[in-house]
Design a protein around this motif. Structure first.
Motif, PDB file in Angstrom:
ATOM      1  N   ARG A   1       0.847  -1.194   0.000  1.00 28.47           N
ATOM      2  CA  ARG A   1       0.000   0.000   0.000  1.00 28.47           C
ATOM      3  C   ARG A   1       0.884   1.246   0.000  1.00 28.47           C
ATOM      4  O   ARG A   1       1.974   1.243   0.557  1.00 28.47           O
ATOM      5  N   THR A   2       0.367   2.295  -0.635  1.00 20.58           N
ATOM      6  CA  THR A   2       1.055   3.585  -0.644  1.00 20.58           C
ATOM      7  C   THR A   2       0.206   4.580   0.120  1.00 20.58           C
ATOM      8  O   THR A   2      -1.012   4.653  -0.076  1.00 20.58           O
ATOM      9  N   ALA A   3       0.844   5.327   1.007  1.00 26.26           N
ATOM     10  CA  ALA A   3       0.180   6.360   1.810  1.00 26.26           C
ATOM     11  C   ALA A   3       0.914   7.681   1.583  1.00 26.26           C
ATOM     12  O   ALA A   3       1.937   7.713   0.899  1.00 26.26           O
ATOM     13  N   GLY A   4       0.432   8.737   2.188  1.00 26.90           N
ATOM     14  CA  GLY A   4       1.061  10.040   2.041  1.00 26.90           C
ATOM     15  C   GLY A   4       2.488  10.091   2.552  1.00 26.90           C
ATOM     16  O   GLY A   4       3.281  10.921   2.124  1.00 26.90           O
ATOM     17  N   TRP A   5       2.843   9.208   3.442  1.00 27.72           N
ATOM     18  CA  TRP A   5       4.176   9.185   4.046  1.00 27.72           C
ATOM     19  C   TRP A   5       5.110   8.166   3.397  1.00 27.72           C
ATOM     20  O   TRP A   5       6.311   8.185   3.623  1.00 27.72           O
ATOM     21  N   GLY A   6       4.550   7.162   2.634  1.00 25.89           N
ATOM     22  CA  GLY A   6       5.420   6.155   2.040  1.00 25.89           C
ATOM     23  C   GLY A   6       4.676   4.902   1.642  1.00 25.89           C
ATOM     24  O   GLY A   6       3.459   4.903   1.461  1.00 25.89           O
ATOM     25  N   ARG A   7       5.429   3.806   1.525  1.00 24.21           N
ATOM     26  CA  ARG A   7       4.879   2.514   1.109  1.00 24.21           C
ATOM     27  C   ARG A   7       5.039   1.509   2.240  1.00 24.21           C
ATOM     28  O   ARG A   7       6.023   1.564   2.983  1.00 24.21           O
ATOM     29  N   ILE A   8       4.080   0.553   2.323  1.00 26.96           N
ATOM     30  CA  ILE A   8       4.102  -0.422   3.403  1.00 26.96           C
ATOM     31  C   ILE A   8       3.598  -1.770   2.906  1.00 26.96           C
ATOM     32  O   ILE A   8       2.692  -1.841   2.073  1.00 26.96           O
ATOM     33  N   ALA A   9       4.210  -2.834   3.438  1.00 26.48           N
ATOM     34  CA  ALA A   9       3.754  -4.205   3.193  1.00 26.48           C
ATOM     35  C   ALA A   9       3.625  -4.883   4.547  1.00 26.48           C
ATOM     36  O   ALA A   9       4.497  -4.724   5.409  1.00 26.48           O
ATOM     37  N   THR A  10       2.539  -5.622   4.742  1.00 28.15           N
ATOM     38  CA  THR A  10       2.362  -6.371   5.975  1.00 28.15           C
ATOM     39  C   THR A  10       2.717  -7.827   5.722  1.00 28.15           C
ATOM     40  O   THR A  10       2.396  -8.402   4.677  1.00 28.15           O
ATOM     41  N   LEU A  11       3.418  -8.412   6.697  1.00 26.49           N
ATOM     42  CA  LEU A  11       3.940  -9.770   6.591  1.00 26.49           C
ATOM     43  C   LEU A  11       3.679 -10.528   7.881  1.00 26.49           C
ATOM     44  O   LEU A  11       3.342  -9.932   8.908  1.00 26.49           O
ATOM     45  N   VAL A  12       3.891 -11.825   7.823  1.00 26.70           N
ATOM     46  CA  VAL A  12       3.915 -12.658   9.021  1.00 26.70           C
ATOM     47  C   VAL A  12       5.213 -13.450   8.982  1.00 26.70           C
ATOM     48  O   VAL A  12       5.622 -13.951   7.939  1.00 26.70           O
ATOM     49  N   ASP A  13       5.921 -13.511  10.126  1.00 23.36           N
ATOM     50  CA  ASP A  13       7.165 -14.265  10.184  1.00 23.36           C
ATOM     51  C   ASP A  13       6.854 -15.753  10.364  1.00 23.36           C
ATOM     52  O   ASP A  13       5.691 -16.133  10.526  1.00 23.36           O
ATOM     53  N   PRO A  14       7.862 -16.626  10.340  1.00 24.66           N
ATOM     54  CA  PRO A  14       7.602 -18.063  10.457  1.00 24.66           C
ATOM     55  C   PRO A  14       6.997 -18.486  11.804  1.00 24.66           C
ATOM     56  O   PRO A  14       6.606 -19.629  11.964  1.00 24.66           O
ATOM     57  N   PHE A  15       6.903 -17.561  12.750  1.00 25.07           N
ATOM     58  CA  PHE A  15       6.393 -17.874  14.088  1.00 25.07           C
ATOM     59  C   PHE A  15       5.027 -17.262  14.350  1.00 25.07           C
ATOM     60  O   PHE A  15       4.557 -17.222  15.477  1.00 25.07           O
ATOM     61  N   GLY A  16       4.384 -16.740  13.298  1.00 25.59           N
ATOM     62  CA  GLY A  16       3.047 -16.189  13.434  1.00 25.59           C
ATOM     63  C   GLY A  16       3.006 -14.729  13.826  1.00 25.59           C
ATOM     64  O   GLY A  16       1.930 -14.153  13.946  1.00 25.59           O
ATOM     65  N   HIS A  17       4.163 -14.090  14.035  1.00 23.16           N
ATOM     66  CA  HIS A  17       4.208 -12.683  14.434  1.00 23.16           C
ATOM     67  C   HIS A  17       3.984 -11.780  13.224  1.00 23.16           C
ATOM     68  O   HIS A  17       4.664 -11.921  12.210  1.00 23.16           O
ATOM     69  N   GLY A  18       3.068 -10.842  13.342  1.00 23.78           N
ATOM     70  CA  GLY A  18       2.873  -9.860  12.297  1.00 23.78           C
ATOM     71  C   GLY A  18       3.980  -8.824  12.328  1.00 23.78           C
ATOM     72  O   GLY A  18       4.488  -8.474  13.394  1.00 23.78           O
ATOM     73  N   LEU A  19       4.376  -8.355  11.161  1.00 22.06           N
ATOM     74  CA  LEU A  19       5.371  -7.287  11.070  1.00 22.06           C
ATOM     75  C   LEU A  19       5.142  -6.531   9.775  1.00 22.06           C
ATOM     76  O   LEU A  19       4.449  -7.003   8.883  1.00 22.06           O
ATOM     77  N   CYS A  20       5.708  -5.341   9.716  1.00 19.46           N
ATOM     78  CA  CYS A  20       5.571  -4.507   8.521  1.00 19.46           C
ATOM     79  C   CYS A  20       6.948  -4.129   8.006  1.00 19.46           C
ATOM     80  O   CYS A  20       7.892  -3.968   8.773  1.00 19.46           O
ATOM     81  N   VAL A  21       7.033  -3.968   6.702  1.00 13.46           N
ATOM     82  CA  VAL A  21       8.209  -3.398   6.058  1.00 13.46           C
ATOM     83  C   VAL A  21       7.733  -2.107   5.426  1.00 13.46           C
ATOM     84  O   VAL A  21       6.728  -2.100   4.704  1.00 13.46           O
ATOM     85  N   LEU A  22       8.407  -1.011   5.746  1.00 16.46           N
ATOM     86  CA  LEU A  22       7.964   0.262   5.189  1.00 16.46           C
ATOM     87  C   LEU A  22       9.118   1.084   4.666  1.00 16.46           C
ATOM     88  O   LEU A  22      10.241   0.987   5.133  1.00 16.46           O
ATOM     89  N   GLN A  23       8.798   1.853   3.637  1.00 17.15           N
ATOM     90  CA  GLN A  23       9.763   2.736   2.995  1.00 17.15           C
ATOM     91  C   GLN A  23       9.180   4.133   3.037  1.00 17.15           C
ATOM     92  O   GLN A  23       8.104   4.383   2.489  1.00 17.15           O
ATOM     93  N   PHE A  24       9.867   5.031   3.727  1.00 16.99           N
ATOM     94  CA  PHE A  24       9.413   6.418   3.760  1.00 16.99           C
ATOM     95  C   PHE A  24       9.654   7.071   2.412  1.00 16.99           C
ATOM     96  O   PHE A  24      10.659   6.813   1.752  1.00 16.99           O
ATOM     97  N   LEU A  25       8.744   7.914   1.998  1.00 12.76           N
ATOM     98  CA  LEU A  25       8.883   8.726   0.787  1.00 12.76           C
ATOM     99  C   LEU A  25       8.803  10.189   1.189  1.00 12.76           C
ATOM    100  O   LEU A  25       8.164  10.530   2.182  1.00 12.76           O
TER     101      LEU A  25
END
Length: 143
Positions: free
Chosen positions: A107-131
């Protein structure tokens, strides 16, 4: 006064967790705590992977008041990690090749781009790039 913030992630397989977080996010092991923990560096705060078996008590409160036990199936918690990266597409590819599963589209927002993920242990996490100016694109000064 707070001196530091430490991030701890419970996992049931320490070797798999270390391989995932070092491959996915370029972190590196700096200290080991026997067979039950490893400190990873390379981010703004240290990340500690702690081996905790599935089904073990989430806190040291005796039954029947004990509450939750650890479960490494996909789960949700309001506290999660955001990994800020320079190149979201490259970071996403690394994370997925290391074992993360993408949840939804980038997804792209006014502040940057973000992807939501889950690690191999079920924990949610995000990867984001500021623009642009990052969060400053959408924020106002606090009072």
């Amino acid at each position: 006064m707070t001196q530091a913030v430490l991030v701890n992630i419970d996992v049931d397989d320490l070797a798999l967790a270390e391989a995932f977080y070092t491959r996915a996010f370029g972190l590196r092991a700096t200290r080991r705590f026997g067979f039950d923990g490893v400190e990873l560096a390379g981010a703004a705060v240290p990340l500690y992977l702690l081996r905790k078996p599935a089904g073990s008590l989430a806190c040291d409160v005796p039954a029947p008041a004990r509450g939750a036990v650890r479960d490494y199936a996909r789960h949700w918690t309001p506290v999660h990690l955001d990994f800020v990266v320079d190149d979201l597409d490259a970071a996403l590819a690394r994370a997925e090749s290391a074992g993360a599963r993408r949840e939804g589209e980038v997804r792209t927002a006014g502040w940057g781009r973000i992807a939501t993920l889950v690690d191999p242990f079920g924990h949610g996490l995000c990867v984001l790039q500021f623009l642009g100016r990052g969060y400053d694109e959408i924020t106002t000064p606090a009072a």
